[in-house]
Design a protein around this motif. Structure first.
Motif, PDB file in Angstrom:
ATOM      1  N   ALA A  43       0.872  -1.177   0.000  1.00  0.00           N
ATOM      2  CA  ALA A  43       0.000   0.000   0.000  1.00  0.00           C
ATOM      3  C   ALA A  43       0.906   1.222   0.000  1.00  0.00           C
ATOM      4  O   ALA A  43       1.539   1.536   1.012  1.00  0.00           O
ATOM      5  N   VAL A  44       0.990   1.898  -1.145  1.00  0.00           N
ATOM      6  CA  VAL A  44       2.030   2.906  -1.357  1.00  0.00           C
ATOM      7  C   VAL A  44       1.453   4.314  -1.293  1.00  0.00           C
ATOM      8  O   VAL A  44       0.574   4.677  -2.072  1.00  0.00           O
ATOM      9  N   LEU A  84      11.235  -3.108  -2.280  1.00  0.00           N
ATOM     10  CA  LEU A  84      10.320  -3.784  -1.368  1.00  0.00           C
ATOM     11  C   LEU A  84       8.926  -3.907  -1.974  1.00  0.00           C
ATOM     12  O   LEU A  84       8.291  -4.960  -1.890  1.00  0.00           O
ATOM     13  N   ALA A  85       8.447  -2.823  -2.589  1.00  0.00           N
ATOM     14  CA  ALA A  85       7.120  -2.857  -3.211  1.00  0.00           C
ATOM     15  C   ALA A  85       7.073  -3.881  -4.339  1.00  0.00           C
ATOM     16  O   ALA A  85       6.087  -4.611  -4.488  1.00  0.00           O
ATOM     17  N   LEU A  86       8.138  -3.933  -5.133  1.00  0.00           N
ATOM     18  CA  LEU A  86       8.189  -4.894  -6.235  1.00  0.00           C
ATOM     19  C   LEU A  86       8.231  -6.334  -5.745  1.00  0.00           C
ATOM     20  O   LEU A  86       7.814  -7.254  -6.456  1.00  0.00           O
ATOM     21  N   ALA A  87       8.737  -6.539  -4.536  1.00  0.00           N
ATOM     22  CA  ALA A  87       8.782  -7.890  -3.980  1.00  0.00           C
ATOM     23  C   ALA A  87       7.412  -8.366  -3.535  1.00  0.00           C
ATOM     24  O   ALA A  87       7.231  -9.547  -3.259  1.00  0.00           O
ATOM     25  N   ILE A 124       2.466   1.880 -16.852  1.00  0.00           N
ATOM     26  CA  ILE A 124       3.547   0.969 -17.266  1.00  0.00           C
ATOM     27  C   ILE A 124       3.495  -0.369 -16.535  1.00  0.00           C
ATOM     28  O   ILE A 124       4.306  -1.253 -16.803  1.00  0.00           O
ATOM     29  N   GLY A 125       2.541  -0.511 -15.614  1.00  0.00           N
ATOM     30  CA  GLY A 125       2.386  -1.782 -14.909  1.00  0.00           C
ATOM     31  C   GLY A 125       3.162  -1.900 -13.618  1.00  0.00           C
ATOM     32  O   GLY A 125       3.204  -2.974 -13.016  1.00  0.00           O
ATOM     33  N   LEU A 126       3.777  -0.798 -13.181  1.00  0.00           N
ATOM     34  CA  LEU A 126       4.527  -0.845 -11.934  1.00  0.00           C
ATOM     35  C   LEU A 126       3.599  -1.008 -10.737  1.00  0.00           C
ATOM     36  O   LEU A 126       3.966  -1.613  -9.729  1.00  0.00           O
ATOM     37  N   VAL A 127       2.390  -0.439 -10.831  1.00  0.00           N
ATOM     38  CA  VAL A 127       1.373  -0.655  -9.799  1.00  0.00           C
ATOM     39  C   VAL A 127       0.117  -1.200 -10.449  1.00  0.00           C
ATOM     40  O   VAL A 127      -0.149  -0.967 -11.625  1.00  0.00           O
TER      41      VAL A 127
END
Length: 254
Positions: A101-102, A113-116, A174-177
């Motif tokens: 939750a960013v 960490l978020a990508l993990a 871009i699909g990051l979130v």
């Protein structure tokens, strides 16, 4: 007060980064604590979902202020990187779904960490960047792999080459979130998403996570994959799901 706080409520564990005076920058000691905290989540059978978050910023990344001590030479740098890698791998290997939750800054190691996490939900005001190019470092191999898997090679290169911050809307494009929501709706949306996962069949959810991670690396079936299907078909969740469908009622997987 701990810089990392783990709480559990209603089947959802929340790991909160709590160092707001430093924009939740991660110290080496904080990185070291992550695997044991994740292990406690894994061991708690009542926990179905993990939410990783921080206020007012998700994380501004690694605490550069301590680099003169913990990354002062190649040997110390490798040791530090190994600690960060272990923290990231603890998240990616957790057999339960994870949601980042960013809010605010999600920079460098914070973005790693978020990508993990399996899913990322961002507040509209969130900002993202991957910044080793600003400090003369090279992003971890696993971090780069996860980034490429998520946004593709072209955007991975742009983020890594430029270290530029991007908006939440660009991150979503871009699909990051996965999703972007108004700032005042972030907690509600993440709570609803966690509830949807928590009320699903445990066998189906954990099986889906296993298969997606496996297919990201190899599409060749193996004994572990075969066992996964066998366990599902002989499990209580499958029996309950079929029974509920036939009886025209909501399933109860708890």
């Amino acid at each position: 007060m701990s810089a990392l706080e783990l709480t559990v409520s209603g089947g959802v564990a929340t790991l909160r980064i709590n160092r707001p005076e430093k924009r939740n920058a991660m110290t080496s000691e904080m990185w070291r604590q992550v695997p044991s905290l994740i292990a406690s989540v894994a061991a708690d059978d009542a926990v179905r979902v993990l939410v990783l978050t921080g206020e007012p910023h998700f994380s501004a990344g690694a605490d550069i202020g301590e680099f003169g001590r913990v990354r002062s030479d190649p040997a110390r740098g490798r040791a530090y990187d190994a600690v960060v890698e272990e923290a990231e791998q603890a998240l990616t290997r957790l057999g339960k779904p994870t949601i980042a939750a960013v809010r605010g800054y999600c920079i460098g190691g914070g973005c790693e960490l978020a990508l993990a996490c399996d899913l990322r939900v961002a507040a509209a005001g969130a900002r993202f960047a991957i910044t080793p190019a600003k400090v003369g470092l090279v992003y971890s191999l696993t971090g780069v792999q996860r980034l490429v898997d998520t946004v593709g090679p072209a955007w991975a290169k742009q983020l890594l080459f430029t270290a530029e911050q991007i908006s939440a809307s660009t991150a979503e494009r871009i699909g990051l979130v996965n999703e972007v929501v108004p700032d005042d709706r972030l907690a509600d949306r993440v709570s609803a998403l966690a509830a949807s996962i928590r009320h699903g069949a445990r066998t189906s959810v954990t099986g889906a996570k296993f298969l997606v991670e496996r297919l990201a690396r190899s599409a060749v079936p193996d004994a572990a994959t075969a066992a996964l299907y066998d366990q599902a078909y002989s499990g209580a969740d499958y029996a309950e799901g079929v029974a509920a469908f036939l009886e025209k009622r909501p399933p109860s997987f708890d």
